[in-house]
Design a protein around this motif. Structure first.
Motif, PDB file in Angstrom:
ATOM      1  N   VAL A 138       0.867  -1.180   0.000  1.00 15.20           N
ATOM      2  CA  VAL A 138       0.000   0.000   0.000  1.00 15.20           C
ATOM      3  C   VAL A 138       0.902   1.227   0.000  1.00 15.20           C
ATOM      4  O   VAL A 138       1.823   1.333   0.815  1.00 15.20           O
ATOM      5  CB  VAL A 138      -0.920   0.057   1.246  1.00 15.20           C
ATOM      6  CG1 VAL A 138      -1.868   1.237   1.148  1.00 15.20           C
ATOM      7  CG2 VAL A 138      -1.696  -1.225   1.424  1.00 15.20           C
ATOM      8  N   ASN A 139       0.632   2.145  -0.908  1.00 12.52           N
ATOM      9  CA  ASN A 139       1.434   3.361  -0.974  1.00 12.52           C
ATOM     10  C   ASN A 139       1.143   4.275   0.214  1.00 12.52           C
ATOM     11  O   ASN A 139       2.036   4.611   0.970  1.00 12.52           O
ATOM     12  CB  ASN A 139       1.179   4.076  -2.297  1.00 12.52           C
ATOM     13  CG  ASN A 139       2.199   5.162  -2.569  1.00 12.52           C
ATOM     14  OD1 ASN A 139       3.305   5.131  -2.046  1.00 12.52           O
ATOM     15  ND2 ASN A 139       1.825   6.121  -3.376  1.00 12.52           N
TER      16      ASN A 139
ATOM     17  N   ASP B 137       2.554  -7.135  10.059  1.00 10.60           N
ATOM     18  CA  ASP B 137       3.169  -7.928   9.007  1.00 10.60           C
ATOM     19  C   ASP B 137       2.913  -9.396   9.323  1.00 10.60           C
ATOM     20  O   ASP B 137       3.469  -9.921  10.283  1.00 10.60           O
ATOM     21  CB  ASP B 137       4.670  -7.625   8.957  1.00 10.60           C
ATOM     22  CG  ASP B 137       5.356  -8.288   7.791  1.00 10.60           C
ATOM     23  OD1 ASP B 137       5.207  -9.520   7.630  1.00 10.60           O
ATOM     24  OD2 ASP B 137       6.030  -7.587   7.038  1.00 10.60           O
ATOM     25  N   GLY B 138       2.043 -10.021   8.544  1.00 12.55           N
ATOM     26  CA  GLY B 138       1.674 -11.417   8.795  1.00 12.55           C
ATOM     27  C   GLY B 138       2.865 -12.352   8.815  1.00 12.55           C
ATOM     28  O   GLY B 138       2.955 -13.258   9.639  1.00 12.55           O
ATOM     29  N   LYS B 139       3.818 -12.146   7.906  1.00 18.38           N
ATOM     30  CA  LYS B 139       4.992 -13.022   7.851  1.00 18.38           C
ATOM     31  C   LYS B 139       5.856 -12.847   9.098  1.00 18.38           C
ATOM     32  O   LYS B 139       6.278 -13.820   9.708  1.00 18.38           O
ATOM     33  CB  LYS B 139       5.804 -12.750   6.599  1.00 18.38           C
ATOM     34  CG  LYS B 139       6.902 -13.759   6.368  1.00 18.38           C
ATOM     35  CD  LYS B 139       7.422 -13.654   4.946  1.00 18.38           C
ATOM     36  CE  LYS B 139       8.283 -14.815   4.589  1.00 18.38           C
ATOM     37  NZ  LYS B 139       7.567 -15.997   4.161  1.00 18.38           N
ATOM     38  N   ALA B 140       6.095 -11.601   9.506  1.00 22.93           N
ATOM     39  CA  ALA B 140       6.923 -11.342  10.682  1.00 22.93           C
ATOM     40  C   ALA B 140       6.267 -11.864  11.962  1.00 22.93           C
ATOM     41  O   ALA B 140       6.961 -12.230  12.903  1.00 22.93           O
ATOM     42  CB  ALA B 140       7.206  -9.847  10.812  1.00 22.93           C
ATOM     43  N   ARG B 141       4.949 -11.912  11.991  1.00 24.62           N
ATOM     44  CA  ARG B 141       4.240 -12.406  13.169  1.00 24.62           C
ATOM     45  C   ARG B 141       4.176 -13.928  13.209  1.00 24.62           C
ATOM     46  O   ARG B 141       3.626 -14.505  14.124  1.00 24.62           O
ATOM     47  CB  ARG B 141       2.831 -11.834  13.223  1.00 24.62           C
ATOM     48  CG  ARG B 141       2.858 -10.358  13.592  1.00 24.62           C
ATOM     49  CD  ARG B 141       1.511  -9.773  13.705  1.00 24.62           C
ATOM     50  NE  ARG B 141       0.751 -10.408  14.770  1.00 24.62           N
ATOM     51  CZ  ARG B 141      -0.421  -9.979  15.187  1.00 24.62           C
ATOM     52  NH1 ARG B 141      -0.946  -8.916  14.638  1.00 24.62           N
ATOM     53  NH2 ARG B 141      -1.069 -10.608  16.136  1.00 24.62           N
TER      54      ARG B 141
ATOM     55  N   LEU C 253       3.819  -7.181   4.736  1.00 25.85           N
ATOM     56  CA  LEU C 253       3.031  -5.967   4.548  1.00 25.85           C
ATOM     57  C   LEU C 253       4.009  -4.829   4.323  1.00 25.85           C
ATOM     58  O   LEU C 253       4.930  -4.634   5.108  1.00 25.85           O
ATOM     59  CB  LEU C 253       2.178  -5.681   5.793  1.00 25.85           C
ATOM     60  CG  LEU C 253       1.450  -4.347   5.829  1.00 25.85           C
ATOM     61  CD1 LEU C 253       0.386  -4.289   4.721  1.00 25.85           C
ATOM     62  CD2 LEU C 253       0.807  -4.127   7.187  1.00 25.85           C
ATOM     63  N   ILE C 254       3.835  -4.101   3.219  1.00 21.18           N
ATOM     64  CA  ILE C 254       4.697  -2.973   2.905  1.00 21.18           C
ATOM     65  C   ILE C 254       3.824  -1.729   2.771  1.00 21.18           C
ATOM     66  O   ILE C 254       2.933  -1.678   1.934  1.00 21.18           O
ATOM     67  CB  ILE C 254       5.490  -3.208   1.600  1.00 21.18           C
ATOM     68  CG1 ILE C 254       6.352  -4.464   1.733  1.00 21.18           C
ATOM     69  CG2 ILE C 254       6.334  -1.984   1.261  1.00 21.18           C
ATOM     70  CD1 ILE C 254       6.960  -4.937   0.444  1.00 21.18           C
ATOM     71  N   ILE C 255       4.085  -0.736   3.620  1.00 14.33           N
ATOM     72  CA  ILE C 255       3.354   0.534   3.588  1.00 14.33           C
ATOM     73  C   ILE C 255       4.387   1.648   3.439  1.00 14.33           C
ATOM     74  O   ILE C 255       5.324   1.742   4.230  1.00 14.33           O
ATOM     75  CB  ILE C 255       2.558   0.753   4.892  1.00 14.33           C
ATOM     76  CG1 ILE C 255       1.568  -0.392   5.117  1.00 14.33           C
ATOM     77  CG2 ILE C 255       1.840   2.097   4.844  1.00 14.33           C
ATOM     78  CD1 ILE C 255       0.915  -0.350   6.487  1.00 14.33           C
ATOM     79  N   CYS C 256       4.205   2.508   2.441  1.00 15.38           N
ATOM     80  CA  CYS C 256       5.139   3.629   2.270  1.00 15.38           C
ATOM     81  C   CYS C 256       4.868   4.736   3.286  1.00 15.38           C
ATOM     82  O   CYS C 256       5.798   5.257   3.885  1.00 15.38           O
ATOM     83  CB  CYS C 256       5.051   4.174   0.852  1.00 15.38           C
ATOM     84  SG  CYS C 256       5.643   2.989  -0.384  1.00 15.38           S
ATOM     85  N   ASN C 257       3.598   5.129   3.454  1.00 18.38           N
ATOM     86  CA  ASN C 257       3.226   6.195   4.377  1.00 18.38           C
ATOM     87  C   ASN C 257       1.957   5.811   5.105  1.00 18.38           C
ATOM     88  O   ASN C 257       0.983   5.403   4.472  1.00 18.38           O
ATOM     89  CB  ASN C 257       2.982   7.507   3.618  1.00 18.38           C
ATOM     90  CG  ASN C 257       4.193   7.956   2.846  1.00 18.38           C
ATOM     91  OD1 ASN C 257       5.200   8.313   3.419  1.00 18.38           O
ATOM     92  ND2 ASN C 257       4.098   7.903   1.521  1.00 18.38           N
ATOM     93  N   LEU C 258       1.941   5.965   6.427  1.00 18.23           N
ATOM     94  CA  LEU C 258       0.769   5.620   7.230  1.00 18.23           C
ATOM     95  C   LEU C 258       0.400   6.804   8.115  1.00 18.23           C
ATOM     96  O   LEU C 258       1.247   7.331   8.834  1.00 18.23           O
ATOM     97  CB  LEU C 258       1.049   4.397   8.100  1.00 18.23           C
ATOM     98  CG  LEU C 258      -0.163   3.899   8.878  1.00 18.23           C
ATOM     99  CD1 LEU C 258      -0.390   2.436   8.617  1.00 18.23           C
ATOM    100  CD2 LEU C 258       0.036   4.143  10.349  1.00 18.23           C
TER     101      LEU C 258
END
Length: 168
Positions: free
Chosen positions: A112-113, A134-138, A146-151
């Motif tokens: 998600v950008n 992040d599902g993988k990290a959990r 999960l990759i988010i540029c800006n939240l």
């Protein structure tokens, strides 16, 4: 309830420029809670979508309405595996449509950008809530990153969030 996922085996992608969980026009009025779920089909605990590689590609997603009002809470869930993409922004609220309740955004997988707990140019009568994990990290089986540029927990360009915004 609105669930966005690719169900047809004969199309390559489920694409949309803008997705709204509620109505479009200024005269639309959604009574009750709104649920918008964006995910890959046949996704289990994160998975990779179905065997044909069908993932949603969306530019902007709004849990609320384009210009109409929502009298209730808005709930947005985003988990599209490692191939799904939201290139623009994901909003818990609407574009210019007010939300007379809370917004809840849950992000689990995919790219998600920009993420906004609130609206683009509208008011939120309650609070905005954003959960990103992040599902993988959990350690969730078969999960992807999960990759988010800006939240952002609040609104984008304009609008007021009236409720108390929790910070956790």
């Amino acid at each position: 309830n609105m669930h966005i996922y690719d169900e047809a085996a004969n199309i390559e992608r489920n694409n949309a420029m803008n997705v709204y969980g509620a109505g479009f026009g200024k005269e639309t009025h959604s009574m009750g809670d709104v649920y918008l779920s964006i995910k890959a089909i046949n996704q289990t605990a994160g998975g990779d979508g179905d065997m044909n590689g069908h993932f949603p590609y969306i530019f902007n997603a709004f849990g609320g309405s384009n210009m109409g009002e929502v009298d209730g809470n808005v709930n947005v869930y985003y988990a599209v595996g490692k191939q799904g993409t939201l290139l623009g922004s994901l909003y818990g609220g609407g574009y210019k449509g007010d939300i007379h309740g809370n917004t809840f955004v849950e992000l689990a997988e995919g790219f998600v950008n920009n993420v906004y707990g609130g609206s683009r140019q509208a008011n939120i009568g309650g609070a905005s809530h954003v959960w990103a994990y992040d599902g993988k990290a959990r350690g969730i089986e078969n999960a992807n990153h999960l990759i988010i540029c800006n939240l952002y927990g609040g609104n984008d360009i304009a609008g007021t969030i009236s409720g108390k915004m929790p910070v956790t």
